[in-house]
Design a protein around this motif. Structure first.
Motif, PDB file in Angstrom:
ATOM      1  N   GLU A  55     -82.119  -7.219  63.193  1.00  0.00           N
ATOM      2  CA  GLU A  55     -81.710  -8.804  62.125  1.00  0.00           C
ATOM      3  C   GLU A  55     -81.593  -7.593  61.188  1.00  0.00           C
ATOM      4  O   GLU A  55     -81.363  -6.717  60.677  1.00  0.00           O
ATOM      5  CB  GLU A  55     -83.251  -8.929  61.519  1.00  0.00           C
ATOM      6  N   PHE A  56     -79.856  -7.991  60.733  1.00  0.00           N
ATOM      7  CA  PHE A  56     -79.069  -7.810  59.841  1.00  0.00           C
ATOM      8  C   PHE A  56     -78.597  -9.180  59.186  1.00  0.00           C
ATOM      9  O   PHE A  56     -78.183  -9.727  59.370  1.00  0.00           O
ATOM     10  CB  PHE A  56     -78.231  -6.861  60.046  1.00  0.00           C
ATOM     11  N   ARG A  57     -77.628  -8.823  58.205  1.00  0.00           N
ATOM     12  CA  ARG A  57     -76.490  -9.790  56.936  1.00  0.00           C
ATOM     13  C   ARG A  57     -74.866  -9.513  58.065  1.00  0.00           C
ATOM     14  O   ARG A  57     -74.753  -8.615  58.757  1.00  0.00           O
ATOM     15  CB  ARG A  57     -76.459  -8.931  55.868  1.00  0.00           C
ATOM     16  N   LEU A  58     -74.459 -10.575  58.298  1.00  0.00           N
ATOM     17  CA  LEU A  58     -72.860 -11.239  58.374  1.00  0.00           C
ATOM     18  C   LEU A  58     -72.023 -10.197  57.866  1.00  0.00           C
ATOM     19  O   LEU A  58     -71.999 -10.998  56.428  1.00  0.00           O
ATOM     20  CB  LEU A  58     -72.909 -12.324  58.786  1.00  0.00           C
TER      21      LEU A  58
ATOM     22  N   ARG B 148     -90.946 -17.003  49.915  1.00  0.00           N
ATOM     23  CA  ARG B 148     -92.575 -16.667  49.850  1.00  0.00           C
ATOM     24  C   ARG B 148     -93.031 -15.124  49.326  1.00  0.00           C
ATOM     25  O   ARG B 148     -94.175 -14.996  48.087  1.00  0.00           O
ATOM     26  CB  ARG B 148     -93.010 -16.647  51.532  1.00  0.00           C
ATOM     27  N   GLN B 149     -92.057 -13.920  49.503  1.00  0.00           N
ATOM     28  CA  GLN B 149     -92.704 -12.951  48.830  1.00  0.00           C
ATOM     29  C   GLN B 149     -92.390 -13.732  46.959  1.00  0.00           C
ATOM     30  O   GLN B 149     -93.125 -13.046  46.758  1.00  0.00           O
ATOM     31  CB  GLN B 149     -91.480 -12.039  49.328  1.00  0.00           C
TER      32      GLN B 149
ATOM     33  N   ILE C 214     -80.066 -16.708  61.439  1.00  0.00           N
ATOM     34  CA  ILE C 214     -81.335 -17.348  61.317  1.00  0.00           C
ATOM     35  C   ILE C 214     -81.421 -16.472  59.076  1.00  0.00           C
ATOM     36  O   ILE C 214     -82.976 -16.766  58.265  1.00  0.00           O
ATOM     37  CB  ILE C 214     -82.254 -15.597  61.230  1.00  0.00           C
ATOM     38  N   THR C 215     -80.710 -17.574  58.704  1.00  0.00           N
ATOM     39  CA  THR C 215     -80.486 -17.511  57.707  1.00  0.00           C
ATOM     40  C   THR C 215     -81.082 -18.166  57.147  1.00  0.00           C
ATOM     41  O   THR C 215     -82.048 -17.856  55.763  1.00  0.00           O
ATOM     42  CB  THR C 215     -79.432 -18.240  57.090  1.00  0.00           C
ATOM     43  N   GLN C 216     -81.525 -19.666  57.509  1.00  0.00           N
ATOM     44  CA  GLN C 216     -83.419 -20.379  56.967  1.00  0.00           C
ATOM     45  C   GLN C 216     -84.222 -19.766  56.966  1.00  0.00           C
ATOM     46  O   GLN C 216     -84.978 -19.763  56.233  1.00  0.00           O
ATOM     47  CB  GLN C 216     -83.053 -21.358  56.992  1.00  0.00           C
ATOM     48  N   ARG C 217     -84.898 -19.013  57.813  1.00  0.00           N
ATOM     49  CA  ARG C 217     -85.210 -18.674  58.223  1.00  0.00           C
ATOM     50  C   ARG C 217     -86.264 -17.095  56.511  1.00  0.00           C
ATOM     51  O   ARG C 217     -87.012 -17.139  56.270  1.00  0.00           O
ATOM     52  CB  ARG C 217     -85.870 -17.878  59.291  1.00  0.00           C
ATOM     53  N   LYS C 218     -84.817 -16.012  56.748  1.00  0.00           N
ATOM     54  CA  LYS C 218     -85.250 -15.140  55.640  1.00  0.00           C
ATOM     55  C   LYS C 218     -84.934 -16.016  54.342  1.00  0.00           C
ATOM     56  O   LYS C 218     -85.845 -14.986  53.366  1.00  0.00           O
ATOM     57  CB  LYS C 218     -83.177 -14.466  55.505  1.00  0.00           C
ATOM     58  N   ALA C 219     -83.903 -17.360  54.453  1.00  0.00           N
ATOM     59  CA  ALA C 219     -84.826 -17.935  52.267  1.00  0.00           C
ATOM     60  C   ALA C 219     -86.017 -17.788  52.555  1.00  0.00           C
ATOM     61  O   ALA C 219     -86.495 -17.741  51.000  1.00  0.00           O
ATOM     62  CB  ALA C 219     -83.256 -18.568  51.991  1.00  0.00           C
TER      63      ALA C 219
ATOM     64  N   ARG D 115     -69.816 -14.840  48.804  1.00  0.00           N
ATOM     65  CA  ARG D 115     -69.965 -15.650  49.429  1.00  0.00           C
ATOM     66  C   ARG D 115     -71.882 -15.205  49.980  1.00  0.00           C
ATOM     67  O   ARG D 115     -71.675 -14.222  49.730  1.00  0.00           O
ATOM     68  CB  ARG D 115     -69.211 -15.283  51.143  1.00  0.00           C
ATOM     69  N   PRO D 116     -72.303 -15.807  50.170  1.00  0.00           N
ATOM     70  CA  PRO D 116     -73.677 -15.506  50.404  1.00  0.00           C
ATOM     71  C   PRO D 116     -74.177 -14.889  51.360  1.00  0.00           C
ATOM     72  O   PRO D 116     -73.479 -15.347  52.245  1.00  0.00           O
ATOM     73  CB  PRO D 116     -74.631 -17.841  50.619  1.00  0.00           C
ATOM     74  N   ASP D 117     -75.261 -14.070  51.727  1.00  0.00           N
ATOM     75  CA  ASP D 117     -75.354 -13.519  52.590  1.00  0.00           C
ATOM     76  C   ASP D 117     -75.870 -14.611  54.109  1.00  0.00           C
ATOM     77  O   ASP D 117     -76.148 -15.280  54.192  1.00  0.00           O
ATOM     78  CB  ASP D 117     -76.082 -12.314  52.801  1.00  0.00           C
ATOM     79  N   LEU D 118     -75.318 -14.207  55.472  1.00  0.00           N
ATOM     80  CA  LEU D 118     -76.093 -15.246  56.451  1.00  0.00           C
ATOM     81  C   LEU D 118     -76.567 -13.873  57.160  1.00  0.00           C
ATOM     82  O   LEU D 118     -76.234 -12.833  57.047  1.00  0.00           O
ATOM     83  CB  LEU D 118     -74.711 -15.423  57.633  1.00  0.00           C
ATOM     84  N   TRP D 119     -77.734 -14.233  57.441  1.00  0.00           N
ATOM     85  CA  TRP D 119     -78.726 -12.852  58.157  1.00  0.00           C
ATOM     86  C   TRP D 119     -78.931 -14.030  59.379  1.00  0.00           C
ATOM     87  O   TRP D 119     -78.661 -14.589  59.804  1.00  0.00           O
ATOM     88  CB  TRP D 119     -80.259 -12.817  57.476  1.00  0.00           C
TER      89      TRP D 119
END
Length: 444
Positions: free
Chosen positions: A59-62, A107-108, A97-102, A68-72
């Motif tokens: 998993e990593f950032r684009l 949650r954190q 997986i940007t939405q999941r990371k957000a 520009r906001p990070d996309l995962w």
């Protein structure tokens, strides 16, 4: 060796790489869309996993443009081998997986905020306990005073939780503190104003102290006494609330200030970014509380209904006063310490305790024996106590809910049963059970 990277249309849409076959560059092409800060670590992890297991997952950032906001992305794949077992290619997939990371970040953040609030609440409870203990001369007095202050904090937190911790209305705080005491002798009015969580807790505790003193020594100690609470907005400068007592005993300034007075004069004003002035005219105590604009918030998107005025619980000063006379009382409660306290308290009142049951299955198994009444926690480790309540109701066995859930307009599951909200004093539970049993005897 072809050394090619084949990019599908979907991968192209996600990564921005052109679709089709690209020069692999010895693997450089596949990592070119990984964020520069992640690239070396991702490449090392992927290559190590391929050597060890013949597959990878990362998993990593684009890699993107500045600002520009990070996309995962999540990428996984396997080594493809020929018949001789020699690696020929790597076949993998890419997922946004940007939405999941957000959501994970949210949650954190929420967990960190919850941790902060819990620690603040525990610190406040500890301070209240210590300050109350220093100013009381008996265990009974301490338990009564401390329990009242704890319930005041719980009421404010219940309102804040219902509004997703965006704020609580002054009218709701006043209703929670005054609605169940001295019916017809209290009145509160003012414009709709919402307070920050910090200010709401401070005002709730202040109103509790004033109400307690009025019941013990002031206007509410007499059936002819009255308490009037009014507040108004001061444009650009917060609000002012006035507590006025009348019709009670003649008032004289106290010779010694207790913790309640100290709390009002030294704590409440500071918490509200304002000040508190206490006056002692002979006609009745008058308190003027001013708050700064920092204490006021905009109307939250979610606003709970005003707390319904509830009659005060039966006054039971000692657990033995609630005579349960050998009644078989089932306790269903998943908090072990609280269940132990209930067992001790109800036994002291003369009950034959069944249980306690800490899990749903335990409670259902205990219903094989005769039960005269029950005390039910609404939620047992994430499971509803409804199956137990349904069986009890079908048998005509009365029960009371002792729950930490907020006021949602009635008993859990729509049952016709009394509700005692945590934190509570065991004497309240004993009194409620005694009332249920008395009502059952009267009907039979």
């Amino acid at each position: 060796e072809q050394d090619l990277l084949r990019v599908s249309e979907r991968m192209a849409a996600i990564t921005g790489l052109p679709a089709g076959a690209l020069k692999g560059g010895g693997g450089d092409a596949i990592y070119s869309f990984v964020h520069l800060e992640d690239r070396a670590a991702v490449r090392a992890a992927v290559e190590e996993s391929l050597r060890a297991e013949g597959r990878y997952e990362a998993e990593f950032r684009l890699a993107g443009e500045p600002g520009r906001p990070d996309l995962w992305l999540r990428s996984s794949g396997d080594v493809v081998r020929n018949e001789g077992g020699k690696p020929q290619a790597i076949c993998g997939v890419i997922q946004d997986i940007t939405q999941r990371k957000a959501e994970e970040d949210q949650r954190q953040t929420l967990m960190a905020e919850l941790d902060h609030r819990v620690k603040n609440v525990l610190a406040a409870v500890q301070t209240l306990a210590q300050q109350t203990a220093k100013r009381t001369t008996s265990l009974e007095s301490f338990l009564s005073t401390f329990a009242g202050r704890l319930k005041s904090m719980a009421s404010a937190n219940e309102l804040l939780t219902a509004a997703r911790w965006r704020g609580a209305a002054i009218a709701h705080l006043a209703a929670a503190e005054l609605g169940g005491i001295a019916p017809g002798q209290t009145r509160w009015e003012g414009p709709e104003l919402f307070l920050t969580p910090r200010a709401a807790n401070a005002l709730s505790l202040a109103l509790h102290e004033l109400a307690t003193n009025a019941l013990k020594f002031g206007a509410l100690s007499s059936e002819h006494g009255r308490v009037n609470v009014r507040w108004h907005r001061r444009p650009g400068d917060g609000f002012e609330l006035t507590w006025t007592e009348s019709g009670g005993p003649t008032v004289q300034p106290p010779k010694r200030l207790g913790f309640g007075s100290t709390l009002l004069e030294q704590v409440t004003g500071r918490e509200l970014n304002g000040a508190v002035r206490i006056e002692y005219p002979a006609s009745g105590v008058r308190v003027v509380l001013s708050a700064g604009d920092q204490a006021v918030v905009e109307r939250p998107d979610t606003v709970p209904a005003a707390p319904a005025a509830r009659a005060a619980a039966p006054i039971v000063t000692d657990i033995e006063d609630a005579d349960l006379g050998g009644a078989r009382v089932l306790i269903v409660e998943d908090a072990v310490l609280l269940a132990m306290e209930l067992e001790t308290g109800l036994s002291a009142a003369g009950a034959e305790v069944i249980g306690p049951a800490y899990e749903l299955e335990e409670a259902m198994a205990l219903l094989d024996q005769p039960v005269d009444a029950a005390v039910l926690d609404a939620n047992l480790n994430g499971r509803s106590v409804t199956p137990v309540a349904e069986l009890l109701a079908a048998r005509g066995v009365p029960f009371v809910f002792a729950t930490g859930y907020g006021d949602t307009g009635g008993a859990p599951g729509g049952f016709d049963a009394p509700i005692i909200r945590k934190p509570y004093d065991v004497t309240q539970v004993a009194a409620a059970v005694a009332g249920l049993l008395a009502g059952r005897r009267a009907r039979s």
